[in-house]
Design an enzyme around this catalytic site. Structure first.
Site, PDB file in Angstrom:
ATOM      1  N   CYS A  37       0.849  -1.193   0.000  1.00  0.00           N
ATOM      2  CA  CYS A  37       0.000   0.000   0.000  1.00  0.00           C
ATOM      3  C   CYS A  37       0.883   1.240   0.000  1.00  0.00           C
ATOM      4  O   CYS A  37       2.099   1.162   0.133  1.00  0.00           O
ATOM      5  CB  CYS A  37      -0.886   0.026   1.223  1.00  0.00           C
ATOM      6  N   ASP A 470      21.248  19.035 -51.174  1.00  0.00           N
ATOM      7  CA  ASP A 470      22.306  20.010 -50.970  1.00  0.00           C
ATOM      8  C   ASP A 470      23.583  19.367 -51.508  1.00  0.00           C
ATOM      9  O   ASP A 470      23.833  18.195 -51.254  1.00  0.00           O
ATOM     10  CB  ASP A 470      22.409  20.293 -49.472  1.00  0.00           C
TER      11      ASP A 470
END
Lengths: 786, 125
Positions: A37, A470
């Site tokens: 828990c 390019d």
């Protein structure tokens, strides 16, 4: 993208302890067992925070892990473990100890292994349930068939047989169908409906009617309804749907095979060289930046680093797709998961865990596989309302048959139509159509060094009609080559080149390297000469004495300062070379001008082929270059490029892309990720040409890890094929449902007297999602050019 | 039209109306995140035939931990997709899987199962 995921390794908790921070801080992850828990988690967190030397501790109950930052000078992992155990909990071993942010990839692999194991178990159980259901369904089917045999029917009372069939069908429902009923019920509680709802309602209705016909046949007869049972239908539907699930689970495993293969590349241990020279095997998760690691031939490099001692060739194909081994010498980067082929070497670790190239590739592929393609939107909208709409259609089918069919057949027809509509409808095919193809497509790309950032990039790449390349660094190597050697009167190439090579072997200048490469590349080996008195003259060139003669190589000023006058022939040759945008060097031997050299950025050997491949895909190729128009034209011609733009300044590349887009073109820009970033970002699709290292740097939608323009054609071809697959899948899924549902509803019955049996509907449904998956998996066989 | 046809017709129409209302117009369960001491918005979401809560209110700019607990083994819910955050995660059955994100913009972001049948949304304000 609306937001950025938080790196999972980010420390969330603030420093919780008052411990003094001296020296380095380590982060350990402990797997805590026994917490049930939130208060347990708080308790463990407090226990760790109170340990001297701990700067912060955070416990996550969900993952059952504690993340602890601590000073290794004050505490250690065993002490942290002891603190957790003193608090009454247990630490599972092994777990990763590491520098902050480290270990994410390792954790990922472990999680992935665990998930795979769970999935394998689930698959086994599914198969068992299928075989049990299928065997029972076969018996039920055979008994039902016997009822059609008059000799059998006269000997065995129908009521008895119905009870036997009921007894056989109940286990089918409980074992094979339980999952559907439970899931449908859970869904209804959330007001959602899924495929399970359809199967549960469909088989549930058939079973419920059969149950009434078995237990109270008289009741039905009173109302003029024949007490027919549908146990065979119920059982067969469940068996067939389970068969579909088995096939689907198997195919789904394969869609993520590429990612699992990438995770599988991770190395488990590294051989660390300690300061005293001792070699020690340590788990990769414990490696630190700065560690010295030894790698022997045949071993994998455990993580990214820089080679310090030794040299070798490495097979980097698993990362970049480059099949040729790469030579490595001191100073070169090495990457985790690559394979050391020939030599032993040592390297200094520069990246660990999530920072390594492999981890970044894995992350990128995972992100891409989680992304949504715009094409999917319609399918998503439809899936959202699909199941409720099918339920509405099934109810309408029932009512219409009941109202319109003759009294004697209306209930069987209505019930058959109702069940068939529910069963044939397949929302899964719609849901699987896009994501499975994207998973296989992006995985296939990653195997070949093509990283696709998201599904949207795939979709855009599909529409591309123009590719902008390019020149510098993309079509060229970005490395100088000697292209022209013009001897002046009194000299020849054969006499002058050995002298120049001898001189330049001593220089570290890139231009000198080009001269040496040219000399070494001659078909006939040159005489090897020795150079003495070497001197590099900064900004001008170099000089040395070779065979007793003073040799000079450099720019015009170098010669002028040495008092050497250039003849008109040399000036003319230089002017021609300069006009071609080449770099010019002058050579002098024994005080006399001897040659003029032209150097240029070299074209990649694969560029021309890459351009041809792009053109073969029907794409318009445009080259951008800073060269003057004549040079640009010459390069374009050499590469077979018809369109080029010359004298483009670096900052104007983006404008060029915009201009093409203004003409209505869908533009893919190819460049290096850093210099061309603006143009890459503006283009519809940016493809960054990397060199294995810059995965993260290049924010382009598509990154090619291998510096080879041919990858552009491969990436675009793969995108096209993936999109084609998605379209086929969506088309199939739509058409299947649009045709299948009306046929199941009995649309053909008034014309042909034929109504689709719910069992056939179940077969079709099981095959539909498997077909979509199989079509996606076909992408794995798509041949990418290497 | 005999009496049974009339009954089936009326029953069918009623069922059509009910099914349409049930799936399309019925209200959703809205959940808000709880803020932990260190500023993380935490939400526990149960996955069982759907997501509850299925509408989750969050504040933008703050880290979020969505803790999905899958309380079933139906394969429908085994995958979780949050496409706007590029999340595709497998949710192991009967386990909690934490998904961390940081929403930077306000808006409604959907999360669904692998096949878009089960759905919920993050409402970022």
């Amino acid at each position: 993208m609306n937001s950025a995921p938080i790196p999972t390794s980010a420390p969330v908790a603030p420093p919780a302890g008052p411990a003094p921070a001296t020296g380095p801080v380590h982060t350990a992850t402990l797997a805590i067992e026994g917490m049930s828990c939130a208060s347990c988690a708080n308790f463990v967190e407090r226990a760790l925070s109170r340990t001297p030397g701990v700067q912060s501790a955070q416990v996550n109950l969900a993952t059952e892990k504690a993340t602890v930052s601590f000073s290794p000078a004050l505490t250690s992992r065993p002490q942290l473990k002891a603190a957790v155990e003193a608090a009454g909990y247990h630490v599972a071993e092994p777990a990763a100890t590491s520098a902050a942010g480290h270990g994410a990839a390792a954790t990922l692999a472990t999680d992935e292994d665990e998930l795979a194991a769970r999935k394998a178990r689930g698959y086994q159980q599914l198969r068992q349930r299928f075989w049990l259901t299928a065997s029972l369904a076969a018996v039920i089917m055979a008994l039902s068939m016997l009822m059609l045999w008059p000799a059998f029917r006269t000997r065995v009372p129908e009521a008895l047989l119905n009870y036997v069939l009921l007894a056989l069908t109940v286990p089918v429902l409980l074992v094979g169908g339980r999952e559907f009923y439970v899931s449908a019920w859970n869904g209804l509680r959330h007001r959602t409906a899924s495929m399970d709802t359809l199967i549960a309602v469909g088989t549930g209705a058939a079973f419920a009617f059969s149950l009434v016909a078995t237990l109270g046949p008289g009741l039905l007869r009173q109302h003029g309804i024949a007490p027919v049972v549908y146990y065979d239908t119920t059982a067969t539907i469940i068996a067939l749907i389970l068969l579909g699930k088995v096939l689907e689970a198997r195919a789904k495993q394969q869609t993520s095979a590429a990612l699992r293969a990438l995770l599988g590349l991770q190395v488990k241990t590294a051989r660390v060289v300690r300061p005293d020279g001792r070699e020690q095997d340590v788990p990769v998760a414990e490696l630190q930046v700065g560690d010295l690691v030894a790698v022997r031939p045949g071993e994998k490099v455990p993580t990214d680093g820089e080679l310090l001692e030794g040299h070798s060739t490495l097979d980097e194909s698993m990362l970049t797709g480059e099949s040729l081994p790469v030579a490595k010498q001191p100073g070169d980067p090495v990457f985790g998961a690559t394979l050391n082929k020939t030599g032993a070497f040592r390297f200094r670790v520069t990246q660990v865990g999530a920072g390594t190239v492999l981890a970044q590739i894995v992350q990128l592929v995972q992100d891409a596989q989680g992304s949504r393609a715009p094409i999917q939107r319609l399918a998503d909208k439809i899936s959202g309302v699909f199941v409720p709409v099918v339920i509405l259609l099934a109810i309408a089918t029932f009512v219409l048959w009941f109202d319109l069919a003759p009294a004697a057949t209306r209930l069987p027809l209505a019930l058959t139509g109702f069940v068939a509509v529910l069963i044939i409808a397949c929302p899964c095919a719609l849901g699987l159509a896009t994501p499975t193809a994207i998973m296989v497509g992006t995985g296939k790309g990653a195997e070949h060094g093509i990283l696709i950032r998201n599904a949207e990039a795939l979709e855009k790449a599909y529409q591309v009609d123009t590719v902008v390349l390019d020149k510098t660094g993309t079509l060229t190597l970005g490395q100088f080559a000697l292209t022209d050697l013009q001897p002046l009167p009194g000299y020849s190439e054969a006499t002058v080149l050995p002298l120049l090579a001898a001189l330049e072997r001593h220089s570290e200048h890139p231009l000198a390297a080009a001269v040496v490469r040219y000399a070494d590349g001659q078909p006939a080996p040159l005489p090897s000469l020795a150079a003495t008195d070497f001197a590099a003259v900064e900004g001008l060139g170099a000089r040395a004495t070779v065979q007793g003669q003073a040799v000079l190589l450099g720019n015009e000023r170098l010669l002028r300062e040495a008092g050497i006058e250039l003849p008109p022939a040399a000036r003319q040759a230089a002017a021609d070379l300069l006009a071609q945008a080449k770099t010019v060097l002058y050579a002098a031997v024994a005080g006399q001008p001897a040659a003029v050299l032209g150097l240029a950025d070299e074209l990649r050997p694969t560029s021309a082929q890459a351009v041809r491949e792009l053109q073969a895909l029907g794409l318009d190729v445009v080259m951008l270059t800073g060269d003057n128009p004549q040079t640009a034209a010459a390069v374009a011609q050499a590469l077979g490029i018809k369109r080029f733009v010359a004298e483009v300044l670096p900052q104007d590349k983006a404008t060029q892309v915009q201009q093409l887009q203004a003409q209505g073109r869908v533009v893919a820009m190819v460049g290096d990720g850093i210099n061309d970033a603006p143009a890459l970002a503006l283009a519809d699709v940016g493809l960054a040409l990397g060199s294995g290292t810059d995965v993260a740097v290049a924010a382009a939608p598509i990154t090619l890890l291998r510096a080879d323009v041919r990858g552009v054609a491969s990436a675009l071809a793969l995108s096209r094929q993936t999109m084609r697959t998605i379209r086929q899948n969506l088309f199939f899924a739509f058409v299947y449902n649009v045709v299948g549902i009306p046929v199941a509803a009995g649309l053909l019955y008034p014309f042909t007297g034929w109504q689709l049996s719910p069992m056939l509907a179940a077969g079709a449904m099981a095959l539909s999602s498997v077909s979509v998956l199989t079509n996606s998996l076909r992408l794995r066989g798509f041949a990418l050019k290497q | 039209m005999d009496i049974s046809q009339l009954l089936v017709t009326l029953g069918g129409l009623g069922l059509l109306a009910f099914v349409a209302w049930f799936f399309f117009w019925a209200p959703h369960r809205v959940g808000a995140a709880t803020l932990t001491t260190d500023g993380v918005q935490q939400v526990d979401i149960q996955v069982k035939g759907g997501y509850s809560p299925d509408v989750i209110e969050l504040r933008r700019g703050q880290p979020v931990q969505l803790r999905f607990h899958r309380a079933e083994d139906s394969s429908c819910s085994e995958e979780l997709l949050i496409p706007d955050f590029q999340v595709r995660r497998t949710l192991p059955a009967y386990q909690t899987t934490t998904v961390e994100l940081r929403p930077q913009h306000a808006g409604q972001f959907e999360f669904t199962c692998g096949m878009h049948m089960l759905r919920g949304s993050l409402l970022v304000k």
